[in-house]
Enzyme design. Structure first.
Site, PDB file in Angstrom:
ATOM      1  N   ARG A   1       0.862  -1.174   0.000  1.00  0.00           N
ATOM      2  CA  ARG A   1       0.000   0.000   0.000  1.00  0.00           C
ATOM      3  C   ARG A   1       0.905   1.233   0.000  1.00  0.00           C
ATOM      4  O   ARG A   1       2.058   1.169   0.421  1.00  0.00           O
ATOM      5  CB  ARG A   1      -0.901   0.024   1.240  1.00  0.00           C
TER       6      ARG A   1
ATOM      7  N   LYS B   1      -2.036  -1.736   7.398  1.00  0.00           N
ATOM      8  CA  LYS B   1      -3.436  -1.359   7.591  1.00  0.00           C
ATOM      9  C   LYS B   1      -4.174  -2.382   8.442  1.00  0.00           C
ATOM     10  O   LYS B   1      -5.024  -2.020   9.265  1.00  0.00           O
ATOM     11  CB  LYS B   1      -4.118  -1.219   6.227  1.00  0.00           C
TER      12      LYS B   1
ATOM     13  N   HIS C   1      -2.727   2.885  -5.060  1.00  0.00           N
ATOM     14  CA  HIS C   1      -3.188   1.508  -4.874  1.00  0.00           C
ATOM     15  C   HIS C   1      -3.036   0.675  -6.143  1.00  0.00           C
ATOM     16  O   HIS C   1      -3.139  -0.557  -6.091  1.00  0.00           O
ATOM     17  CB  HIS C   1      -4.652   1.518  -4.442  1.00  0.00           C
TER      18      HIS C   1
ATOM     19  N   ARG D   1      -0.386  -2.196  -5.991  1.00  0.00           N
ATOM     20  CA  ARG D   1      -0.845  -3.369  -5.243  1.00  0.00           C
ATOM     21  C   ARG D   1      -1.865  -4.175  -6.048  1.00  0.00           C
ATOM     22  O   ARG D   1      -1.773  -5.394  -6.145  1.00  0.00           O
ATOM     23  CB  ARG D   1      -1.447  -2.911  -3.917  1.00  0.00           C
TER      24      ARG D   1
ATOM     25  N   HIS E   1      -3.115  -9.955   2.949  1.00  0.00           N
ATOM     26  CA  HIS E   1      -4.563 -10.025   3.133  1.00  0.00           C
ATOM     27  C   HIS E   1      -4.890 -11.059   4.204  1.00  0.00           C
ATOM     28  O   HIS E   1      -4.396 -12.184   4.164  1.00  0.00           O
ATOM     29  CB  HIS E   1      -5.265 -10.410   1.828  1.00  0.00           C
TER      30      HIS E   1
ATOM     31  N   TYR F   1      -9.866  -9.081  -7.343  1.00  0.00           N
ATOM     32  CA  TYR F   1      -8.883  -8.840  -8.391  1.00  0.00           C
ATOM     33  C   TYR F   1      -8.745 -10.055  -9.297  1.00  0.00           C
ATOM     34  O   TYR F   1      -8.600  -9.927 -10.517  1.00  0.00           O
ATOM     35  CB  TYR F   1      -7.519  -8.517  -7.776  1.00  0.00           C
TER      36      TYR F   1
END
Length: 308
Positions: free
Chosen positions: A150, A177, A257, A260, A283, A292
């Site tokens: 990120r 995050k 972003h 990523r 993730h 994605y």
């Protein structure tokens, strides 16, 4: 309700140390976002304390111009502003909840998806970069893509977080995050063939810049002098947009972003397993990452291709 009363009482006469830890409970980006949200609400004509009707009117007024996700965050920020002052929060009122629900049903809740910077795009972006800024941007873009970082994570990297190994390098991400507790994780960046190797790009940037400690990615002034100031997340987004426009892409479709998103999309197209992709991206769940992958396979075995 009982929990709320206890929380309010616990907020009375708190020590400076407690206040410091309460401040640390939110990331810098979250605090800035909440501050902007409150300023927007007050500029519109809101006030603290606010009635549920006033908050609902604010939501309805901006239903066509702000995304559902943004409106939800604004409600959270307004609610937090009341909690800090130990005031009843209008965010929990049925009128506010129903208004949000109606907006979602009417306008939808889909978030804006930025275009991914795919591997071929990254290679094109860094192909003809020269000078000090070129060396920095080359390392930034290749590292951002290879590590699926990120933008906030990219600017957090310090030279002390990098360990060179036989296979490439390992970057220690101190906080992310989804890692607000600061446990950290390691991201492996292997050597790549050709001129688009992120390991070689970082090595070159360190040699040219003379940086030996502190922030890895820093501002470069118009005289090509590397400053002590690290880049901001917004700077990363601007660099991606500038480099996208330089190779003929619509910069409006890209953001920080995009690097990523591009890694996930490219890895999925190459056949990488979901769990290995998640290992690189960090993730916690495959749910978000799978979006994605689904997007990358829209044209794979499309039934229209079978029609003769």
């Amino acid at each position: 309700m009982k929990k709320s009363v206890i929380d309010r009482r616990s907020m009375r006469n708190v020590s400076p140390q407690v206040q410091q830890y309460l401040q640390a409970s939110l990331s810098d980006n979250t605090r800035r976002a909440y501050s902007h949200d409150i300023e927007h609400f007050l500029a519109w004509g809101g006030r603290i304390p606010a009635t549920p009707a006033r908050v609902a009117s604010y939501l309805a007024h901006h239903a066509q111009t702000l995304s559902y996700a943004t409106l939800c965050r604004r409600v959270v920020a307004i609610g937090r502003a009341h909690s800090i002052k130990r005031l009843p929060s209008p965010a929990h009122a049925e009128m506010v909840k129903s208004t949000l629900h109606g907006i979602r049903r009417t306008t939808g809740s889909a978030q804006r998806h930025v275009a991914p910077v795919l591997l071929q795009d990254v290679k094109a972006m860094v192909k003809d970069m020269t000078g000090m800024k070129g060396a920095r941007d080359r390392a930034l873009l290749l590292t951002g893509f290879a590590g699926a970082f990120r933008r906030s994570e990219l600017v957090m990297i310090r030279v002390e977080d990098i360990q060179f190994v036989d296979e490439g390098l390992v970057i220690r991400l101190r906080r992310g995050k989804t890692d607000q507790a600061g446990q950290g994780r390691d991201i492996a960046i292997p050597f790549m063939r050709g001129k688009s190797c992120p390991v070689k790009a970082i090595t070159s940037w360190l040699v040219q810049s003379g940086i030996s400690s502190g922030a890895l990615f820093r501002s470069v002034d118009r005289y090509s002098h590397v400053t002590e100031q690290g880049l901001s997340p917004q700077s990363v987004a601007l660099i991606v947009k500038q480099r996208a426009e330089a190779i003929g892409l619509d910069s409006r479709q890209f953001s920080g972003h995009s690097l990523r998103a591009g890694f996930v999309t490219s890895a999925a197209k190459s056949g990488a397993s979901s769990w290995k992709i998640c290992q690189q991206t960090g993730h916690q769940s495959e749910a978000v990452m799978q979006r994605y992958i689904r997007d990358s396979h829209l044209f794979t075995d499309n039934p229209l291709g079978k029609i003769r």
